[in-house]
Write a protein that holds these residues in place. Structure first.
Motif, PDB file in Angstrom:
ATOM      1  N   ASP A 297       0.955  -1.204  -0.007  1.00 38.76           N
ATOM      2  CA  ASP A 297       0.024  -0.204   0.086  1.00 38.76           C
ATOM      3  C   ASP A 297       0.793   1.150  -0.036  1.00 38.76           C
ATOM      4  N   ALA A 298       2.117   1.303  -0.230  1.00 43.37           N
ATOM      5  CA  ALA A 298       3.083   2.076  -0.372  1.00 43.37           C
ATOM      6  C   ALA A 298       2.831   3.071  -1.802  1.00 43.37           C
ATOM      7  N   THR A 299       3.090   4.253  -1.749  1.00 42.69           N
ATOM      8  CA  THR A 299       3.066   4.798  -2.959  1.00 42.69           C
ATOM      9  C   THR A 299       4.371   5.032  -3.805  1.00 42.69           C
ATOM     10  N   VAL A 300       4.103   5.117  -4.944  1.00 38.99           N
ATOM     11  CA  VAL A 300       5.352   5.385  -5.649  1.00 38.99           C
ATOM     12  C   VAL A 300       6.379   6.483  -5.370  1.00 38.99           C
ATOM     13  N   ALA A 301       5.707   7.736  -4.942  1.00 39.39           N
ATOM     14  CA  ALA A 301       6.459   8.799  -4.154  1.00 39.39           C
ATOM     15  C   ALA A 301       7.403   8.159  -2.940  1.00 39.39           C
ATOM     16  N   GLU A 302       6.546   7.563  -2.224  1.00 44.01           N
ATOM     17  CA  GLU A 302       7.227   6.925  -1.028  1.00 44.01           C
ATOM     18  C   GLU A 302       8.458   6.183  -1.142  1.00 44.01           C
ATOM     19  N   ALA A 303       8.402   5.296  -2.380  1.00 39.26           N
ATOM     20  CA  ALA A 303       9.275   4.466  -2.805  1.00 39.26           C
ATOM     21  C   ALA A 303      10.376   4.960  -3.337  1.00 39.26           C
ATOM     22  N   LEU A 304      10.378   6.163  -3.980  1.00 38.08           N
ATOM     23  CA  LEU A 304      11.273   6.862  -4.715  1.00 38.08           C
ATOM     24  C   LEU A 304      12.082   7.645  -3.510  1.00 38.08           C
ATOM     25  N   ALA A 305      11.363   8.018  -2.548  1.00 39.44           N
ATOM     26  CA  ALA A 305      12.090   9.090  -1.346  1.00 39.44           C
ATOM     27  C   ALA A 305      12.844   8.113  -0.729  1.00 39.44           C
ATOM     28  N   ARG A 306      12.605   6.672  -0.669  1.00 37.08           N
ATOM     29  CA  ARG A 306      13.481   5.773   0.000  1.00 37.08           C
ATOM     30  C   ARG A 306      14.669   5.511  -0.896  1.00 37.08           C
ATOM     31  N   THR A 331      11.043 -10.825   6.540  1.00 34.65           N
ATOM     32  CA  THR A 331       9.702 -10.227   6.297  1.00 34.65           C
ATOM     33  C   THR A 331       8.801 -11.187   6.406  1.00 34.65           C
ATOM     34  N   GLY A 332       7.244 -10.335   6.251  1.00 36.41           N
ATOM     35  CA  GLY A 332       6.171 -11.297   5.933  1.00 36.41           C
ATOM     36  C   GLY A 332       6.502 -11.750   4.458  1.00 36.41           C
ATOM     37  N   ARG A 333       5.192 -12.113   3.845  1.00 32.88           N
ATOM     38  CA  ARG A 333       5.181 -12.926   2.669  1.00 32.88           C
ATOM     39  C   ARG A 333       5.724 -12.095   1.421  1.00 32.88           C
ATOM     40  N   TYR A 334       6.874 -12.659   0.945  1.00 37.72           N
ATOM     41  CA  TYR A 334       7.662 -11.553  -0.334  1.00 37.72           C
ATOM     42  C   TYR A 334       6.574 -11.871  -1.550  1.00 37.72           C
ATOM     43  N   LEU A 335       6.179 -10.596  -2.039  1.00 31.37           N
ATOM     44  CA  LEU A 335       5.186 -10.473  -2.896  1.00 31.37           C
ATOM     45  C   LEU A 335       6.233 -10.069  -4.559  1.00 31.37           C
ATOM     46  N   GLY A 336       7.227  -9.585  -4.380  1.00 29.92           N
ATOM     47  CA  GLY A 336       7.819  -9.267  -5.574  1.00 29.92           C
ATOM     48  C   GLY A 336       8.682  -8.079  -5.640  1.00 29.92           C
ATOM     49  N   ALA A 337       9.162  -7.427  -6.748  1.00 30.72           N
ATOM     50  CA  ALA A 337      10.081  -6.305  -6.561  1.00 30.72           C
ATOM     51  C   ALA A 337       9.604  -5.412  -7.700  1.00 30.72           C
ATOM     52  N   VAL A 338      10.153  -4.138  -7.270  1.00 28.63           N
ATOM     53  CA  VAL A 338       9.845  -2.977  -8.331  1.00 28.63           C
ATOM     54  C   VAL A 338      11.385  -2.347  -8.655  1.00 28.63           C
ATOM     55  N   HIS A 339      11.715  -2.306  -9.899  1.00 32.14           N
ATOM     56  CA  HIS A 339      12.545  -1.473 -10.305  1.00 32.14           C
ATOM     57  C   HIS A 339      12.606  -0.248 -10.208  1.00 32.14           C
ATOM     58  N   THR A 340      13.733   0.453  -9.846  1.00 30.42           N
ATOM     59  CA  THR A 340      13.616   1.910  -9.899  1.00 30.42           C
ATOM     60  C   THR A 340      13.621   2.570 -11.133  1.00 30.42           C
ATOM     61  N   GLN A 341      13.914   1.978 -12.108  1.00 31.16           N
ATOM     62  CA  GLN A 341      13.478   2.611 -13.450  1.00 31.16           C
ATOM     63  C   GLN A 341      12.020   2.661 -13.786  1.00 31.16           C
ATOM     64  N   ARG A 342      11.517   1.645 -13.311  1.00 28.83           N
ATOM     65  CA  ARG A 342       9.743   1.849 -13.431  1.00 28.83           C
ATOM     66  C   ARG A 342       9.453   2.671 -12.814  1.00 28.83           C
ATOM     67  N   LEU A 343       9.779   2.858 -11.565  1.00 27.55           N
ATOM     68  CA  LEU A 343       9.105   3.908 -10.529  1.00 27.55           C
ATOM     69  C   LEU A 343       9.137   5.146 -11.157  1.00 27.55           C
ATOM     70  N   LEU A 344      10.203   5.534 -11.746  1.00 28.74           N
ATOM     71  CA  LEU A 344      10.402   6.815 -12.499  1.00 28.74           C
ATOM     72  C   LEU A 344       9.371   7.135 -13.559  1.00 28.74           C
ATOM     73  N   ARG A 345       8.809   6.019 -14.162  1.00 26.21           N
ATOM     74  CA  ARG A 345       7.834   6.140 -15.234  1.00 26.21           C
ATOM     75  C   ARG A 345       6.312   6.224 -14.729  1.00 26.21           C
ATOM     76  N   GLU A 346       6.319   6.123 -13.586  1.00 26.13           N
ATOM     77  CA  GLU A 346       4.747   6.123 -12.959  1.00 26.13           C
ATOM     78  C   GLU A 346       4.149   7.309 -12.092  1.00 26.13           C
ATOM     79  N   PRO A 347       3.187   7.614 -12.238  1.00 23.86           N
ATOM     80  CA  PRO A 347       2.359   8.523 -11.264  1.00 23.86           C
ATOM     81  C   PRO A 347       2.954   8.539  -9.877  1.00 23.86           C
ATOM     82  N   PRO A 348       3.238   9.476  -9.260  1.00 18.69           N
ATOM     83  CA  PRO A 348       3.775   9.425  -7.822  1.00 18.69           C
ATOM     84  C   PRO A 348       2.706   9.019  -6.848  1.00 18.69           C
ATOM     85  N   PHE A 349       1.495   9.149  -7.076  1.00 16.80           N
ATOM     86  CA  PHE A 349       0.467   8.755  -5.937  1.00 16.80           C
ATOM     87  C   PHE A 349      -0.257   7.332  -6.445  1.00 16.80           C
TER      88      PHE A 349
END
Length: 435
Positions: A297-306, A331-349
């Motif tokens: 439930d974290a946003t793309v903006a939160e991910a980019l800030a990290r 951690t709890g159950r692992y769901l997958g990963a998001v590449h930083t390059q993909r985050l840069l192409r998505e809306p921040p919210f």
């Protein structure tokens, strides 16, 4: 900045200095360069301008807009009119370097510095990268021709032979450590006499010393840790990356290892203890337990800030791992990963849950070094997840840790020119049956 890309400093002495409106400011008295602890060319900090009142002041190179054969021009902006005072970590190129007795590295011949060439780099800094020298023949009737040499081809200046310069105190050495990479500082620290090395280590703050120790060869790491009292050694281990701390502790006697772990804060020692359970040449032994972990439930903006955190290596910042709570590994159950390059192409919210790469492969903690190497080569990654049988994220392996184990044990002590073209099998790998 306008002007010639390379300037010889002897030609600058006495040149008039003009302000942005063409007004006369004074004349060039000298060039100030920063002492370096490695053998790379020193960076030019600025010029000493002598005012009409004969007061010398310092003008940073950022204020210099042009260096011509007839004049020096300054840009707009404030300049301190305080009298220039040379610091112990600085050299006056005209006053102290020219006419200095040196040696030519390739021939070991004695020579005298006649001039110094400074050049502007792509980063817009100026460096002193050439020295014009004349070999000393000892014959009064004959003068040797002037040779233009690279800075690294000359020995005997206080800049390049700083490890032999006993006049520099510990505080000056510490000041020279500022602004250089931990790997470069480690090279200098290793070359110092043992007594000076310990003085510098005692004076460095915990975080900086931890960074430097991580870049030292194994024997030097153990030597410095043994020099420190146990309480500070534990503090240094806490400041190190957990995987590096585990690698160092694994080389110590079990009694010393346990005492240091007991002195560490529990939240700092717990991930190190977990890493010590794995063999050094497995994914579990290579991984860091502190990758970027977010809930879906974290946003793309939160991910980019990290990702923007300056404490992250480029490899760790290349990927964000999405897991169910808790976020601390395991951690709890692992769901997958998001590449930083993909985050840069998505809306921040938008939520990161919508951009997860669920198909990306993952590794088990017992994967061998050979399997980890093939994994990175096959998937063109610089960071990869390590997951247990119950789908909990245990940590992440980065490509720099893989290279660290593939290279020869003494790779930190070798110059780039001395590095073998094919990595040799390290003694530790032979002991593990991987010769």
């Amino acid at each position: 900045m306008a002007g010639t890309p390379r300037v010889f400093v002897a030609q600058l002495a006495g040149l008039p200095v003009f302000g942005p409106g063409g007004e006369s400011i004074g004349k060039v008295k000298d060039i100030v360069a920063a002492l370096r602890l490695d053998r790379r060319p020193p960076r030019v900090l600025g010029i000493v301008v002598e005012l009409p009142t004969r007061r010398p002041i310092f003008v940073p190179m950022l204020r210099v807009t042009s260096l011509e054969s007839h004049a020096v021009a300054l840009s707009t902006g404030s300049v301190s009119l305080r009298r220039f005072e040379q610091r112990r970590t600085e050299v006056l190129v005209i006053g102290q370097l020219i006419d200095k007795k040196v040696r030519i590295a390739t021939t070991a011949s004695a020579a005298t510095v006649i001039d110094a060439g400074m050049e502007r780099t792509r980063t817009r800094d100026w460096i002193v990268n050439r020295l014009a020298v004349r070999e000393r023949t000892g014959r009064l009737s004959r003068r040797s021709p002037v040779q233009l040499l690279n800075w690294t081809d000359v020995r005997g200046t206080d800049l390049t032979d700083l490890s032999d310069n006993t006049t520099l105190g510990t505080q000056q050495l510490l000041a020279s450590f500022e602004g250089i990479r931990a790997a470069d500082a480690a090279t200098v620290l290793r070359d110092l006499p043992p007594a000076r090395r310990y003085e510098v280590a005692d004076a460095l703050d915990d975080d900086r010393l931890a960074d430097v120790i991580e870049e030292l060869p194994e024997e030097d790491q153990k030597d410095l840790l043994a020099h420190l009292d146990e309480a500070r050694a534990a503090d240094i281990l806490e400041a190190m990356d957990p995987d590096d701390a585990a690698d160092l502790l694994a080389e110590l006697p079990s009694g010393v290892q346990e005492r240091l772990l007991e002195l560490m804060e529990p939240e700092e020692s717990e991930p190190v203890r977990r890493l010590l359970q794995y063999s050094f040449d497995t994914a579990g032994g290579l991984m860091t337990p502190e990758p970027i972990v977010l809930t879906p439930d974290a946003t793309v903006a939160e991910a980019l800030a990290r990702v923007r955190s300056p404490d992250l290596t480029p490899a760790l910042a290349s990927m964000v791992f999405i897991c169910r709570p808790p976020q601390a590994t395991p951690t709890g159950r692992y769901l997958g990963a998001v590449h930083t390059q993909r985050l840069l192409r998505e809306p921040p919210f938008d939520l990161v849950a919508g951009v997860i790469d669920k198909d990306m492969a993952r590794m088990s903690a017992d994967a061998s070094l050979a399997e980890v190497t093939r994994f990175f080569a096959a998937y063109n990654l610089v960071c990869a997840p390590v997951v247990d049988d119950e789908e909990h994220l245990l940590g992440a392996v980065t490509v720099d840790d893989v290279l660290d184990h593939l290279l020869p044990d003494n790779w930190r002590e070798l110059g780039l020119g001395d590095m073998p073209t094919r990595a040799r099998t390290s003694p530790r790998m032979k002991e593990a049956g991987r010769a």
